[in-house]
Design a protein around this motif. Structure first.
Motif, PDB file in Angstrom:
ATOM      1  N   GLN A  40     -52.154  30.902-107.756  1.00 53.88           N
ATOM      2  CA  GLN A  40     -51.788  29.592-108.475  1.00 53.88           C
ATOM      3  C   GLN A  40     -52.323  29.569-109.841  1.00 53.88           C
ATOM      4  O   GLN A  40     -53.566  29.816-110.058  1.00 53.88           O
ATOM      5  N   LEU A  41     -51.509  29.567-110.784  1.00 56.30           N
ATOM      6  CA  LEU A  41     -52.073  29.539-112.094  1.00 56.30           C
ATOM      7  C   LEU A  41     -51.882  28.086-112.778  1.00 56.30           C
ATOM      8  O   LEU A  41     -50.968  27.422-112.610  1.00 56.30           O
ATOM      9  N   ASN A  47     -59.743  26.302-120.944  1.00 58.35           N
ATOM     10  CA  ASN A  47     -59.467  27.421-120.280  1.00 58.35           C
ATOM     11  C   ASN A  47     -58.363  27.599-119.542  1.00 58.35           C
ATOM     12  O   ASN A  47     -57.802  26.537-119.163  1.00 58.35           O
ATOM     13  N   HIS A  48     -57.982  28.866-119.104  1.00 63.07           N
ATOM     14  CA  HIS A  48     -56.882  28.888-118.246  1.00 63.07           C
ATOM     15  C   HIS A  48     -57.164  29.311-116.747  1.00 63.07           C
ATOM     16  O   HIS A  48     -58.344  30.064-116.701  1.00 63.07           O
ATOM     17  N   ARG A  49     -56.846  29.034-115.760  1.00 65.00           N
ATOM     18  CA  ARG A  49     -57.516  29.161-114.539  1.00 65.00           C
ATOM     19  C   ARG A  49     -56.378  29.919-113.684  1.00 65.00           C
ATOM     20  O   ARG A  49     -55.225  29.715-113.653  1.00 65.00           O
ATOM     21  N   ALA A  50     -56.974  30.900-112.735  1.00 63.94           N
ATOM     22  CA  ALA A  50     -55.995  31.675-111.755  1.00 63.94           C
ATOM     23  C   ALA A  50     -56.892  31.412-110.529  1.00 63.94           C
ATOM     24  O   ALA A  50     -57.970  31.684-110.395  1.00 63.94           O
ATOM     25  N   GLU A  51     -56.247  30.997-109.346  1.00 61.02           N
ATOM     26  CA  GLU A  51     -56.578  30.805-108.047  1.00 61.02           C
ATOM     27  C   GLU A  51     -56.083  31.785-107.004  1.00 61.02           C
ATOM     28  O   GLU A  51     -54.685  31.931-107.294  1.00 61.02           O
ATOM     29  N   GLY A  52     -56.552  32.433-106.100  1.00 62.01           N
ATOM     30  CA  GLY A  52     -55.844  33.218-105.036  1.00 62.01           C
ATOM     31  C   GLY A  52     -56.234  32.853-103.915  1.00 62.01           C
ATOM     32  O   GLY A  52     -57.503  32.960-103.581  1.00 62.01           O
ATOM     33  N   SER A  66     -61.592  31.770-114.418  1.00 60.77           N
ATOM     34  CA  SER A  66     -61.153  31.047-115.469  1.00 60.77           C
ATOM     35  C   SER A  66     -61.510  31.804-116.705  1.00 60.77           C
ATOM     36  O   SER A  66     -62.644  32.447-116.707  1.00 60.77           O
ATOM     37  N   ALA A  67     -60.627  31.826-117.706  1.00 56.82           N
ATOM     38  CA  ALA A  67     -60.961  32.609-118.962  1.00 56.82           C
ATOM     39  C   ALA A  67     -60.254  31.898-120.264  1.00 56.82           C
ATOM     40  O   ALA A  67     -59.520  31.021-119.899  1.00 56.82           O
ATOM     41  N   THR A  69     -57.853  33.164-121.840  1.00 57.59           N
ATOM     42  CA  THR A  69     -56.276  33.527-121.619  1.00 57.59           C
ATOM     43  C   THR A  69     -55.996  33.635-120.310  1.00 57.59           C
ATOM     44  O   THR A  69     -56.855  34.072-119.319  1.00 57.59           O
ATOM     45  N   MET A  70     -54.949  33.561-120.098  1.00 65.33           N
ATOM     46  CA  MET A  70     -54.203  33.654-118.617  1.00 65.33           C
ATOM     47  C   MET A  70     -54.372  35.072-118.248  1.00 65.33           C
ATOM     48  O   MET A  70     -54.497  35.528-116.997  1.00 65.33           O
ATOM     49  N   TYR A  71     -53.843  36.364-119.170  1.00 66.35           N
ATOM     50  CA  TYR A  71     -54.084  37.482-118.579  1.00 66.35           C
ATOM     51  C   TYR A  71     -55.582  37.824-118.315  1.00 66.35           C
ATOM     52  O   TYR A  71     -55.848  38.427-117.278  1.00 66.35           O
ATOM     53  N   ALA A  72     -56.403  37.262-119.124  1.00 68.64           N
ATOM     54  CA  ALA A  72     -58.041  37.601-118.707  1.00 68.64           C
ATOM     55  C   ALA A  72     -58.254  36.922-117.480  1.00 68.64           C
ATOM     56  O   ALA A  72     -59.211  37.359-116.781  1.00 68.64           O
ATOM     57  N   ALA A  73     -57.879  35.875-116.932  1.00 65.15           N
ATOM     58  CA  ALA A  73     -57.995  35.052-115.998  1.00 65.15           C
ATOM     59  C   ALA A  73     -57.441  35.819-114.674  1.00 65.15           C
ATOM     60  O   ALA A  73     -58.224  36.039-113.589  1.00 65.15           O
ATOM     61  N   ILE A  74     -56.388  36.342-114.968  1.00 65.32           N
ATOM     62  CA  ILE A  74     -55.654  37.186-113.849  1.00 65.32           C
ATOM     63  C   ILE A  74     -56.582  38.528-113.506  1.00 65.32           C
ATOM     64  O   ILE A  74     -56.967  38.806-112.362  1.00 65.32           O
ATOM     65  N   ASP A  75     -57.084  38.919-114.455  1.00 60.73           N
ATOM     66  CA  ASP A  75     -58.072  40.274-114.577  1.00 60.73           C
ATOM     67  C   ASP A  75     -59.154  40.039-113.705  1.00 60.73           C
ATOM     68  O   ASP A  75     -59.510  40.740-112.870  1.00 60.73           O
ATOM     69  N   LEU A  76     -59.937  38.807-113.980  1.00 61.56           N
ATOM     70  CA  LEU A  76     -61.141  38.353-113.252  1.00 61.56           C
ATOM     71  C   LEU A  76     -60.725  38.075-111.946  1.00 61.56           C
ATOM     72  O   LEU A  76     -61.656  38.429-111.134  1.00 61.56           O
ATOM     73  N   LEU A  77     -59.688  37.354-111.440  1.00 63.16           N
ATOM     74  CA  LEU A  77     -59.434  37.187-110.178  1.00 63.16           C
ATOM     75  C   LEU A  77     -59.108  38.490-109.411  1.00 63.16           C
ATOM     76  O   LEU A  77     -59.418  38.539-108.257  1.00 63.16           O
TER      77      LEU A  77
END
Length: 108
Positions: A40-41, A47-52, A66-67, A69-77
């Motif tokens: 879920q983005l 910040n942009h947030r990505a949950e898995g 959270s980061a 940018t959305m791409y950085a948040a996806i990388d961290l996730l």
């Protein structure tokens, strides 16, 4: 691997969907059986947030990142879920096999 990408108050573009699916295929290297992942983005300003939510062998794991940018948040996730899978895989290995007297028959 089954990956569902959803957005909360954000439209998921083809570029975001493709990027997230490409990054999450890295998780397949840990297990042979299929994994289920629901991402879920969303945006929590600034910040942009990505949950898995990841389902593996009857267990469910959750991670969020959270980061800026959305791409950085996806990388961290992806990194967090990768660490969760490594930890899960280590728990599945029985480190004491053969060292226990009850198991090798010398007890008694």
């Amino acid at each position: 691997m089954q990956i569902d990408v959803h957005g909360q108050h954000i439209e998921i573009t083809d570029a975001l969907r493709t990027y997230s699916q490409d990054k999450m295929t890295r998780l397949e290297r840990h297990f042979e059986h299929p994994l289920e992942l629901r991402m879920q983005l969303s945006i929590d300003k600034p910040n942009h947030r990505a949950e898995g939510h990841l389902k593996v062998a009857g267990r469910e794991y959750h991670a969020d990142a959270s980061a800026e940018t959305m791409y950085a948040a996806i990388d961290l996730l992806t990194d967090k879920l990768d660490r969760v899978l490594v930890k899960h895989k280590e728990k599945m290995v029985d480190h004491h096999r053969g060292e226990n007297p009850a198991r090798d028959g010398t007890f008694g």
